[in-house]
Write a protein that holds these residues in place. Sequence first.
Motif, PDB file in Angstrom:
ATOM      1  N   GLU A   1      74.028  83.997   6.450  1.00 32.52           N
ATOM      2  CA  GLU A   1      75.221  84.228   5.645  1.00 32.52           C
ATOM      3  C   GLU A   1      76.245  85.007   6.449  1.00 32.52           C
ATOM      4  O   GLU A   1      75.901  85.810   7.313  1.00 32.52           O
ATOM      5  CB  GLU A   1      74.858  85.020   4.381  1.00 32.52           C
ATOM      6  CG  GLU A   1      73.905  84.289   3.435  1.00 32.52           C
ATOM      7  CD  GLU A   1      73.527  85.157   2.246  1.00 32.52           C
ATOM      8  OE1 GLU A   1      73.930  86.337   2.211  1.00 32.52           O
ATOM      9  OE2 GLU A   1      72.815  84.653   1.356  1.00 32.52           O
ATOM     10  N   GLY A   2      77.495  84.769   6.148  1.00 30.59           N
ATOM     11  CA  GLY A   2      78.558  85.583   6.721  1.00 30.59           C
ATOM     12  C   GLY A   2      79.091  85.113   8.054  1.00 30.59           C
ATOM     13  O   GLY A   2      79.843  85.843   8.705  1.00 30.59           O
ATOM     14  N   THR A   3      78.730  83.917   8.471  1.00 30.26           N
ATOM     15  CA  THR A   3      79.263  83.379   9.723  1.00 30.26           C
ATOM     16  C   THR A   3      79.308  81.867   9.617  1.00 30.26           C
ATOM     17  O   THR A   3      78.635  81.273   8.756  1.00 30.26           O
ATOM     18  CB  THR A   3      78.393  83.812  10.921  1.00 30.26           C
ATOM     19  OG1 THR A   3      79.037  83.411  12.135  1.00 30.26           O
ATOM     20  CG2 THR A   3      77.008  83.186  10.859  1.00 30.26           C
TER      21      THR A   3
ATOM     22  N   ARG B   1      65.403  93.286  18.067  1.00 22.28           N
ATOM     23  CA  ARG B   1      66.718  93.820  17.694  1.00 22.28           C
ATOM     24  C   ARG B   1      67.477  94.170  18.972  1.00 22.28           C
ATOM     25  O   ARG B   1      66.932  94.814  19.869  1.00 22.28           O
ATOM     26  CB  ARG B   1      66.531  95.065  16.836  1.00 22.28           C
ATOM     27  CG  ARG B   1      67.802  95.735  16.348  1.00 22.28           C
ATOM     28  CD  ARG B   1      67.462  96.906  15.422  1.00 22.28           C
ATOM     29  NE  ARG B   1      66.874  98.024  16.150  1.00 22.28           N
ATOM     30  CZ  ARG B   1      67.515  99.144  16.463  1.00 22.28           C
ATOM     31  NH1 ARG B   1      68.783  99.282  16.149  1.00 22.28           N
ATOM     32  NH2 ARG B   1      66.896 100.130  17.097  1.00 22.28           N
TER      33      ARG B   1
ATOM     34  N   ARG C   1      82.588  86.148  23.845  1.00 17.05           N
ATOM     35  CA  ARG C   1      81.438  86.320  22.951  1.00 17.05           C
ATOM     36  C   ARG C   1      80.190  86.547  23.765  1.00 17.05           C
ATOM     37  O   ARG C   1      80.004  85.962  24.804  1.00 17.05           O
ATOM     38  CB  ARG C   1      81.247  85.060  22.106  1.00 17.05           C
ATOM     39  CG  ARG C   1      82.255  84.925  20.978  1.00 17.05           C
ATOM     40  CD  ARG C   1      81.989  85.906  19.889  1.00 17.05           C
ATOM     41  NE  ARG C   1      82.748  85.614  18.675  1.00 17.05           N
ATOM     42  CZ  ARG C   1      82.792  86.396  17.616  1.00 17.05           C
ATOM     43  NH1 ARG C   1      82.140  87.532  17.619  1.00 17.05           N
ATOM     44  NH2 ARG C   1      83.470  86.053  16.550  1.00 17.05           N
TER      45      ARG C   1
ATOM     46  N   TYR D   1      70.413  87.478  16.793  1.00 14.45           N
ATOM     47  CA  TYR D   1      70.065  88.327  15.662  1.00 14.45           C
ATOM     48  C   TYR D   1      68.912  87.657  14.921  1.00 14.45           C
ATOM     49  O   TYR D   1      69.028  86.508  14.499  1.00 14.45           O
ATOM     50  CB  TYR D   1      71.279  88.502  14.751  1.00 14.45           C
ATOM     51  CG  TYR D   1      72.470  89.084  15.478  1.00 14.45           C
ATOM     52  CD1 TYR D   1      73.425  88.246  16.057  1.00 14.45           C
ATOM     53  CD2 TYR D   1      72.634  90.456  15.606  1.00 14.45           C
ATOM     54  CE1 TYR D   1      74.507  88.767  16.745  1.00 14.45           C
ATOM     55  CE2 TYR D   1      73.714  90.984  16.293  1.00 14.45           C
ATOM     56  CZ  TYR D   1      74.642  90.136  16.857  1.00 14.45           C
ATOM     57  OH  TYR D   1      75.718  90.657  17.540  1.00 14.45           O
TER      58      TYR D   1
ATOM     59  N   HIS E   1      76.383  83.935  17.737  1.00 16.80           N
ATOM     60  CA  HIS E   1      77.739  83.428  17.537  1.00 16.80           C
ATOM     61  C   HIS E   1      77.957  82.164  18.354  1.00 16.80           C
ATOM     62  O   HIS E   1      77.459  82.063  19.473  1.00 16.80           O
ATOM     63  CB  HIS E   1      78.758  84.476  17.977  1.00 16.80           C
ATOM     64  CG  HIS E   1      78.847  85.645  17.059  1.00 16.80           C
ATOM     65  ND1 HIS E   1      79.467  85.554  15.830  1.00 16.80           N
ATOM     66  CD2 HIS E   1      78.406  86.903  17.176  1.00 16.80           C
ATOM     67  CE1 HIS E   1      79.405  86.742  15.236  1.00 16.80           C
ATOM     68  NE2 HIS E   1      78.767  87.580  16.017  1.00 16.80           N
TER      69      HIS E   1
ATOM     70  N   SER F   1      79.595  91.174   6.447  1.00 15.10           N
ATOM     71  CA  SER F   1      78.630  91.249   7.527  1.00 15.10           C
ATOM     72  C   SER F   1      77.663  90.059   7.432  1.00 15.10           C
ATOM     73  O   SER F   1      77.530  89.433   6.395  1.00 15.10           O
ATOM     74  CB  SER F   1      77.845  92.553   7.479  1.00 15.10           C
ATOM     75  OG  SER F   1      77.087  92.627   6.294  1.00 15.10           O
ATOM     76  N   GLN F   2      77.017  89.782   8.549  1.00 13.83           N
ATOM     77  CA  GLN F   2      76.132  88.632   8.589  1.00 13.83           C
ATOM     78  C   GLN F   2      74.702  89.045   8.263  1.00 13.83           C
ATOM     79  O   GLN F   2      74.257  90.124   8.630  1.00 13.83           O
ATOM     80  CB  GLN F   2      76.156  88.021   9.995  1.00 13.83           C
ATOM     81  CG  GLN F   2      77.531  87.543  10.439  1.00 13.83           C
ATOM     82  CD  GLN F   2      78.315  88.631  11.150  1.00 13.83           C
ATOM     83  OE1 GLN F   2      77.848  89.774  11.280  1.00 13.83           O
ATOM     84  NE2 GLN F   2      79.500  88.314  11.600  1.00 13.83           N
ATOM     85  N   THR F   3      74.024  88.171   7.565  1.00 19.77           N
ATOM     86  CA  THR F   3      72.607  88.408   7.267  1.00 19.77           C
ATOM     87  C   THR F   3      71.835  87.122   7.493  1.00 19.77           C
ATOM     88  O   THR F   3      72.382  86.020   7.368  1.00 19.77           O
ATOM     89  CB  THR F   3      72.400  88.875   5.823  1.00 19.77           C
ATOM     90  OG1 THR F   3      72.993  87.927   4.929  1.00 19.77           O
ATOM     91  CG2 THR F   3      72.988  90.247   5.582  1.00 19.77           C
TER      92      THR F   3
END
Lengths: 116, 112
Positions: free
Chosen positions: A26-28, B45, A101, A106, A95, A1-3
């Motif tokens: 992270e994660g992408t 969010r 997409r 985020y 993304h 997962s992305q953070t």
Amino acid sequence: SQTIHQWPATLVQPVGSPLSLECTVEGTSNPNLYWYRQAAGRGLQLLFYSVGIGQISSEVPQNLSASRPQDRQFILSSKKLLLSDSGFYLCAWSHPLKGGRTDTQYFGPGTRLTVL
Amino acid sequence: LAKTTQPISMDSYEGQEVNITCSHNNIATNDYITWYQQFPSQGPRFIIQGYKTKVTNEVASLFIPADRKSSTLSLPRVSLSDTAVYYCLVARLPTGRRALTFGSGTRLQVQP
């Protein structure tokens, strides 16, 4: 997962001092990256966004600058802070756009900057 | 980006359904409608996104009439923890790698 990480969480700086805020994802790979500022009780103001390493677009002319030295690292800087630079600074990622997409952003936890 | 208009603030009580309406009269054919939630001292969010009719997820529902000139975010049975600012955004999908623009949002206050 992305953070997404931002630091520091809070910062108190005197007027005229330099600034460096860091954001990492992270994660992408090859994310779009964004810096926003939010004044107390106000909406978000987009400051910079980046679609790749070394590619920075500025939305608002001011004494701030941004850099993207690595694919998942985004840095917000200033050589001399002003009182008006106080606020809540948010980094966000989305993304890279491909078929289907969404443009969902985020957000990181933010940095609360107080310039005295 | 299509301009959006939302109420500045709303009040509700725990257990009630809350509907926040956003006007976007200049929405374009390729624009999608997205809602974000922001708690104090946190980043926004993503809540929900839609194009037309109704979209539902575990958090909220989004109602979009046929003319798409407005949308309504529905929060069922709100609790104190739903106190937050809610932003409505309209943007093209895909957007050609440009950023979204957040307005002032709607400040929802949920009372016990």
